[in-house]
Design a protein around this motif. Sequence first.
Motif: not given
Lengths: 278, 132
Positions: A155-157, B41-43, B63-64
């Motif tokens: 997962c992205s930060v 955990d907004l990307v 928003v993703e």
Amino acid sequence: MSGASILVLEDSPRTGVENMQIDQQLLLTADPWEFVSCKPSDKIKPSILVRFYYWSEPTLSLGNFQSIKELEHAEDTFGHPELASIPWVQRKTGGGAILHDQEVTYSIVIPSDDSGVALSGKGHSEKLYRAVHESVVAGLVDLGLDASLSEACTCSVAGGKEKDKEPFLCFHRRTPVDVVVGNHKVLGSAQRRVKTGLLQHGSFLVSKSPYYPTLLGVGDLAQFPPAYRGFQARGSQDACRNWQDWLEGRIFQAIWGLIGSTKEIIRLNLRDSSVRIP
Amino acid sequence: MTLSPENLKYLSSHEWVYAPEDGSGVATVGISAFAVAELNDLVYMALPKVGQSVEAGQEFGEVESVKAVSPMYSPVSGQIVEIHEGIVDRLESLNSDAYAGGWLIKIKMSDPSQLDGLLDYQAYQKLLAQNG
């Protein structure tokens, strides 16, 4: 949720753009829907909708925030020019790009006013991801495969530069609820939640595609007993069809786990001239 | 009146709006701390451009998080006069402050009476409690 019904929408092959438009229309009209059909009755008001995609040609679908330009530079797609030769379409859901070839794509749409799947919040529904994926894991284990949830994360930060380093392809990414067989991801799903409802769609890899042969599907990862030989027919439409029937059963199991038994399962074919999407 | 959760109006889809009675007719909009926590955990976030028009109840951005995309809805109609520069590159800051430091857009309202139809803080808290 007694009296709930599942509508299974059947179809025939369509382009990526058409497939995405249908999902978007189904999501935005989930208020809930009222389908009109001559068969089996004039008006059908399903509680949950399940649809399987049929692709007219191998297609790449990009996550909502992805750009096709990333294809040329991403580590996992750099050096794979054949991917750039096939049509692509933008999804309205998140995550990475999916190569729709030798796989089964499904979507589930649940209206917001449905109280059975806790749709009142914002963002993703962990409950729905987990229900479908755990059901698939259980089914694969029954077939003798070394299947589990990934429990790993690439997962992205949040908002950081790391998001640019994620693999381009969904099946190279990992979230904890992805379905893996050994180290190979075979099912990934993504969602879109709007005021009218929640859409979850996902891709189940059946076998490797000539456009990216290192991504293996379930048919490549196990030897099935004679009774399940149809699952092994690599590169054939029959194998995808057999796995689609199997996946439909796993999705029903997941839905029943969430809302209890349903009153009925109705099937309509979108190509039937009497069927109109609301 | 300061920009704090108690002084805001809300949509049931978890966007907030702050409209001080300073004669400017400019409303500040963001998403609630509950929404940020739910999104987890907004990307990615996409915001509109300055000068764009928005309609009350319609999408102004997306928003993703966790592979789920959610539109954000505008509480009021009007024209975008400012966006929070750089917020999309530090979405993690919304976790600590979804309000004064976490605003997203400012709208020059075309119909301030739309504020009357929104949830106040107490009503929004009640909604959150109902949704459990």
